[in-house]
Motif scaffolding. Structure first.
Motif, PDB file in Angstrom:
ATOM      1  N   VAL A  49     -37.910   9.265  54.393  1.00  0.00           N
ATOM      2  CA  VAL A  49     -36.742   9.106  55.255  1.00  0.00           C
ATOM      3  C   VAL A  49     -36.124   7.732  55.021  1.00  0.00           C
ATOM      4  N   TYR A  50     -34.806   7.703  54.886  1.00  0.00           N
ATOM      5  CA  TYR A  50     -34.116   6.429  54.679  1.00  0.00           C
ATOM      6  C   TYR A  50     -32.979   6.195  55.661  1.00  0.00           C
ATOM      7  N   GLU A  51     -32.631   7.205  56.465  1.00  0.00           N
ATOM      8  CA  GLU A  51     -31.503   7.035  57.377  1.00  0.00           C
ATOM      9  C   GLU A  51     -31.645   7.963  58.573  1.00  0.00           C
ATOM     10  N   VAL A  52     -31.296   7.445  59.751  1.00  0.00           N
ATOM     11  CA  VAL A  52     -31.123   8.269  60.946  1.00  0.00           C
ATOM     12  C   VAL A  52     -29.645   8.574  61.075  1.00  0.00           C
ATOM     13  N   THR A  53     -29.300   9.848  61.146  1.00  0.00           N
ATOM     14  CA  THR A  53     -27.898  10.226  61.305  1.00  0.00           C
ATOM     15  C   THR A  53     -27.521  10.225  62.784  1.00  0.00           C
ATOM     16  N   THR A  54     -26.257  10.044  63.062  1.00  0.00           N
ATOM     17  CA  THR A  54     -25.796   9.968  64.445  1.00  0.00           C
ATOM     18  C   THR A  54     -24.531  10.798  64.641  1.00  0.00           C
ATOM     19  N   LYS A  55     -24.322  11.193  65.892  1.00  0.00           N
ATOM     20  CA  LYS A  55     -23.107  11.897  66.291  1.00  0.00           C
ATOM     21  C   LYS A  55     -22.873  11.639  67.769  1.00  0.00           C
ATOM     22  N   ASP A  56     -21.707  11.156  68.095  1.00  0.00           N
ATOM     23  CA  ASP A  56     -21.311  10.901  69.485  1.00  0.00           C
ATOM     24  C   ASP A  56     -22.293   9.971  70.190  1.00  0.00           C
ATOM     25  N   GLY A  57     -22.738   8.958  69.474  1.00  0.00           N
ATOM     26  CA  GLY A  57     -23.596   7.949  70.084  1.00  0.00           C
ATOM     27  C   GLY A  57     -25.053   8.324  70.189  1.00  0.00           C
ATOM     28  N   LYS A  58     -25.436   9.466  69.633  1.00  0.00           N
ATOM     29  CA  LYS A  58     -26.831   9.893  69.678  1.00  0.00           C
ATOM     30  C   LYS A  58     -27.348  10.176  68.269  1.00  0.00           C
ATOM     31  N   ALA A  59     -28.656  10.111  68.129  1.00  0.00           N
ATOM     32  CA  ALA A  59     -29.271  10.505  66.869  1.00  0.00           C
ATOM     33  C   ALA A  59     -29.133  12.011  66.711  1.00  0.00           C
ATOM     34  N   SER A  60     -28.719  12.447  65.521  1.00  0.00           N
ATOM     35  CA  SER A  60     -28.551  13.879  65.275  1.00  0.00           C
ATOM     36  C   SER A  60     -29.577  14.420  64.282  1.00  0.00           C
ATOM     37  N   GLY A  61     -30.310  13.525  63.616  1.00  0.00           N
ATOM     38  CA  GLY A  61     -31.303  13.940  62.646  1.00  0.00           C
ATOM     39  C   GLY A  61     -31.607  12.814  61.686  1.00  0.00           C
ATOM     40  N   VAL A  62     -32.112  13.156  60.513  1.00  0.00           N
ATOM     41  CA  VAL A  62     -32.441  12.137  59.516  1.00  0.00           C
ATOM     42  C   VAL A  62     -32.061  12.652  58.132  1.00  0.00           C
ATOM     43  N   ARG A  63     -31.918  11.710  57.201  1.00  0.00           N
ATOM     44  CA  ARG A  63     -31.782  12.031  55.785  1.00  0.00           C
ATOM     45  C   ARG A  63     -33.014  11.500  55.064  1.00  0.00           C
ATOM     46  N   PHE A  64     -33.502  12.275  54.101  1.00  0.00           N
ATOM     47  CA  PHE A  64     -34.670  11.852  53.347  1.00  0.00           C
ATOM     48  C   PHE A  64     -34.526  12.251  51.891  1.00  0.00           C
ATOM     49  N   VAL A  65     -35.350  11.641  51.058  1.00  0.00           N
ATOM     50  CA  VAL A  65     -35.428  11.964  49.637  1.00  0.00           C
ATOM     51  C   VAL A  65     -36.718  12.733  49.397  1.00  0.00           C
ATOM     52  N   ASP A  66     -36.620  13.845  48.708  1.00  0.00           N
ATOM     53  CA  ASP A  66     -37.805  14.548  48.239  1.00  0.00           C
ATOM     54  C   ASP A  66     -38.366  13.732  47.074  1.00  0.00           C
ATOM     55  N   ARG A  67     -39.533  13.119  47.256  1.00  0.00           N
ATOM     56  CA  ARG A  67     -40.089  12.208  46.254  1.00  0.00           C
ATOM     57  C   ARG A  67     -40.463  12.920  44.966  1.00  0.00           C
ATOM     58  N   LYS A  68     -40.607  14.236  45.008  1.00  0.00           N
ATOM     59  CA  LYS A  68     -40.944  14.989  43.799  1.00  0.00           C
ATOM     60  C   LYS A  68     -39.705  15.325  42.975  1.00  0.00           C
ATOM     61  N   THR A  69     -38.607  15.659  43.641  1.00  0.00           N
ATOM     62  CA  THR A  69     -37.407  16.116  42.928  1.00  0.00           C
ATOM     63  C   THR A  69     -36.274  15.103  42.937  1.00  0.00           C
ATOM     64  N   GLY A  70     -36.333  14.122  43.854  1.00  0.00           N
ATOM     65  CA  GLY A  70     -35.231  13.174  43.990  1.00  0.00           C
ATOM     66  C   GLY A  70     -34.055  13.714  44.776  1.00  0.00           C
ATOM     67  N   LYS A  71     -34.168  14.920  45.299  1.00  0.00           N
ATOM     68  CA  LYS A  71     -33.072  15.536  46.045  1.00  0.00           C
ATOM     69  C   LYS A  71     -32.948  14.914  47.435  1.00  0.00           C
ATOM     70  N   HIS A  72     -31.709  14.678  47.867  1.00  0.00           N
ATOM     71  CA  HIS A  72     -31.430  14.144  49.198  1.00  0.00           C
ATOM     72  C   HIS A  72     -31.174  15.297  50.157  1.00  0.00           C
ATOM     73  N   ILE A  73     -31.840  15.261  51.299  1.00  0.00           N
ATOM     74  CA  ILE A  73     -31.801  16.377  52.244  1.00  0.00           C
ATOM     75  C   ILE A  73     -31.570  15.832  53.650  1.00  0.00           C
ATOM     76  N   GLU A  74     -30.830  16.561  54.451  1.00  0.00           N
ATOM     77  CA  GLU A  74     -30.601  16.199  55.852  1.00  0.00           C
ATOM     78  C   GLU A  74     -31.192  17.279  56.748  1.00  0.00           C
ATOM     79  N   VAL A  75     -31.817  16.865  57.839  1.00  0.00           N
ATOM     80  CA  VAL A  75     -32.393  17.801  58.793  1.00  0.00           C
ATOM     81  C   VAL A  75     -32.006  17.359  60.191  1.00  0.00           C
ATOM     82  N   LYS A  76     -31.802  18.312  61.088  1.00  0.00           N
ATOM     83  CA  LYS A  76     -31.285  18.036  62.427  1.00  0.00           C
ATOM     84  C   LYS A  76     -32.389  18.081  63.477  1.00  0.00           C
TER      85      LYS A  76
END
Length: 604
Positions: A286-313
């Protein structure tokens, strides 16, 4: 629910927990057993303590006789997987080239984090430790007191399994009846230290460690931990039955295939996974907490095996990535709405990073020579220790009371006929200047087990010169900006380290022994261990009663983002001489109960 892949992630979760160690494991455990749907994201790889622990193997069975390697700094058989002070492709930087200002940052890249290799010393903070500023005018008070956390210390001790005793000592809290397991018998060397240190006015008592000296009471304890929750009780009872009592077989630093020591994958994760309410994804940085309307909405992370960036809520986010890693995530969660990083309106994210003050000394004691052969392996670590004994010289007016520094330390002991490590015989070269043939064998038999090791672990006061920030130019192999560390021990700490050295030498002398390696080192700047080397770093997002001077409130809830919580060492307002892990777990359980309550009241 269970161990999942990126393709199997749900579209939304109640709570996202970042990290799987003491704080993350405890948080996920409490939430999942209360019916909360949780996603746990672990930056490191999956780890199975039952199949990956090298039980019943001596150091000579290992490559290089078990000595340290770059990826195994504590020896080949250490439980650490893919972690250490240096992680390939994941650097951090130093603000100064001065070695006295170096900070060594340990990262654990494995399921369970640092709970797999730690010393398992589990000491409660005392009442003084939550209000240090009120006692001596230095540092910060916590916005909570001992009474707020005491019920959660009770719960963690009963769940995890902590051995020890109640001694009625000042600021060294006793546990209620039924919380602690029996303390193992002291080794010969520990008994001698206790006898001789006692004559110097230094108490030596059974230490508290997270090792099962007896099976946990699976009939009594679950109902105390989860009253009114029959399903949670049944799951916890089964998890307790799956753990065996220690039979002194293998050093705890290797992990424990029988579950006798506390590791998050052995204690927290099994019942949480069995509840059906926990998904676990490994290799998710995980490298970032996402936000919406002043609240945390989820996180973004990197899959260390593939390098793919993914967001989850998620409806709420709990950062438990370790103190400085959580700080890194907050500072990298910079947006136009949060230009200084997330939850940083106070400007205190990254500030007041602390580690434990450390200094060591060893000695050789003729009284312990030529002991008859016997097994002193014991519970994989100390059976006894010396809690801080000079509180009378602290508090208000400490400078006039003759001590010379404001905060204290405890002493950890190493003695006995422990398993030989790398080197010749018992590492006698520095003591005998080298011997050969029959004389060498005689030296080994005579001196093996006659060495004592004394380690001081003391309190650091937070200061403005010890902090971390985002390095403006350096990124890791995933393109994530890294941390840059500033570090400065104050005279408070260096004087404390010098006092440790003198005390250790006095104890060795009282035993009739000889200090080794040219000690003691009475220059505190040379005696003190580098910042970070004790691996007790806390702070960086301290809790407080004022949003202008702290990052979180008394619940570890960030002032700026109401559904964003921190449950590792980052919110610590001070770093007592007590090892921090037990307090991290107690705070995490208390916080998770608060999150559950907020969910039930529809406030999150």
């Amino acid at each position: 629910m269970g161990f999942v892949t990126t393709r199997e992630l749900a579209r939304d979760y109640d709570v996202i927990v970042v990290g799987s160690g003491a704080g993350g494991g405890q948080t996920a455990y409490t939430l999942a057993l209360e019916g909360v749907k949780v996603l746990m994201l672990e930056a490191g790889r999956h780890y199975d303590f039952r199949t990956e622990t090298p039980m019943f193997q001596a150091s000579h069975d290992a490559p290089l006789r078990g000595t340290s390697t770059p990826d195994k700094p504590f020896g080949f058989y250490d439980a650490t997987v893919d972690g250490g002070w240096q992680v390939p492709g994941e650097p951090y930087t130093q603000a100064s080239t001065n070695e006295e200002q170096r900070f060594d940052w340990w990262r654990a890249r494995m399921l369970g984090g640092r709970t797999n290799h730690w010393g398992r010393i589990s000491l409660r903070n005392g009442p003084y430790d939550f209000k240090p500023h009120s006692r001596d005018g230095l540092g910060f008070d916590w916005p909570i007191g001992y009474d707020d956390l005491a019920p959660y210390y009770d719960k963690v001790e009963m769940l995890v399994g902590i051995y020890g005793s109640n001694e009625g000592l000042e600021n060294t809290p006793d546990s209620p009846d039924g919380c602690l397991l029996p303390a193992p018998a002291a080794r010969v060397g520990e008994r001698l230290i206790a006898q001789r240190a006692g004559k110097l006015g230094i108490p030596v008592v059974p230490i508290h460690r997270a090792v099962l000296t007896a099976k946990l009471d699976d009939k009594r304890i679950p109902a105390l931990l989860h009253p009114g929750n029959a399903r949670a009780q049944a799951l916890v009872a089964q998890a307790m039955r799956d753990r065996a009592a220690c039979f002194w077989a293998t050093p705890c630093s290797r992990g424990c295939a029988i579950g006798a020591t506390y590791q998050s994958p052995a204690v927290h994760l099994p019942p949480a996974l069995a509840s059906g309410n926990l998904d676990v994804l490994c290799d998710a940085m995980v490298y970032e907490v996402t936000t919406k309307d002043g609240k945390a909405s989820g996180v973004r992370f990197v899959d260390r095996k593939t390098g793919k960036h993914i967001e989850v809520k998620g409806r709420a986010v709990v950062l438990s990535a370790s103190a400085c890693e959580s700080v890194r995530i907050l500072l990298n969660s910079r947006t136009s709405a949060y230009p200084q990083g997330l939850a940083n309106s106070s400007g205190k994210v990254g500030k007041y990073v602390m580690d434990t003050v450390g200094s060591d000394l060893s000695g050789q004691v003729p009284l312990l020579e030529n002991l008859p052969p016997h097994n002193e392996d014991g519970a994989g670590g100390s059976h006894m220790y010396a809690p801080w004994w000079l509180y009378g010289k602290q508090g208000a007016g400490w400078a006039e009371k003759g001590l010379g520094f404001p905060r204290g330390y405890h002493i950890e002991l190493g003695t006995g006929r422990r398993m030989p490590t790398a080197g010749t015989g018992a590492g006698l070269e520095g003591f005998t200047q080298g011997s050969y043939g029959a004389k060498f064998k005689q030296d080994v038999r005579r001196t093996f087990g006659s060495f004592v090791y004394l380690s001081g672990r003391g309190e650091m006061i937070p200061n403005d010169d010890s902090f971390c920030e985002i390095d403006p130019t350096t990124q890791d192999r995933f393109g994530i900006p890294v941390l840059r560390f500033h570090w400065q021990w104050a005279e408070h700490e260096t004087r404390q380290a010098a006092h440790m050295q003198k005390t250790f030498a006095d104890i060795v002398g009282a035993m009739g022994g000889k200090v080794l390696d040219g000690g003691p080192e009475l220059d505190g700047r040379k005696a003190i261990a580098p910042g970070g080397s004790i691996i007790h770093e806390v702070g960086g997002a301290i809790m407080g009663a004022d949003a202008n001077t702290s990052v979180t409130n008394r619940w570890g809830q960030t002032w700026d983002v109401p559904n964003l919580f921190l449950s590792d060492g980052a919110p610590f307002a001070s770093n007592a001489d007590k090892n921090p892990t037990l307090t991290i777990m107690a705070l995490a359980w208390r916080q998770a109960d608060h999150i559950v309550d907020r969910f039930r009241r529809k406030e999150l």
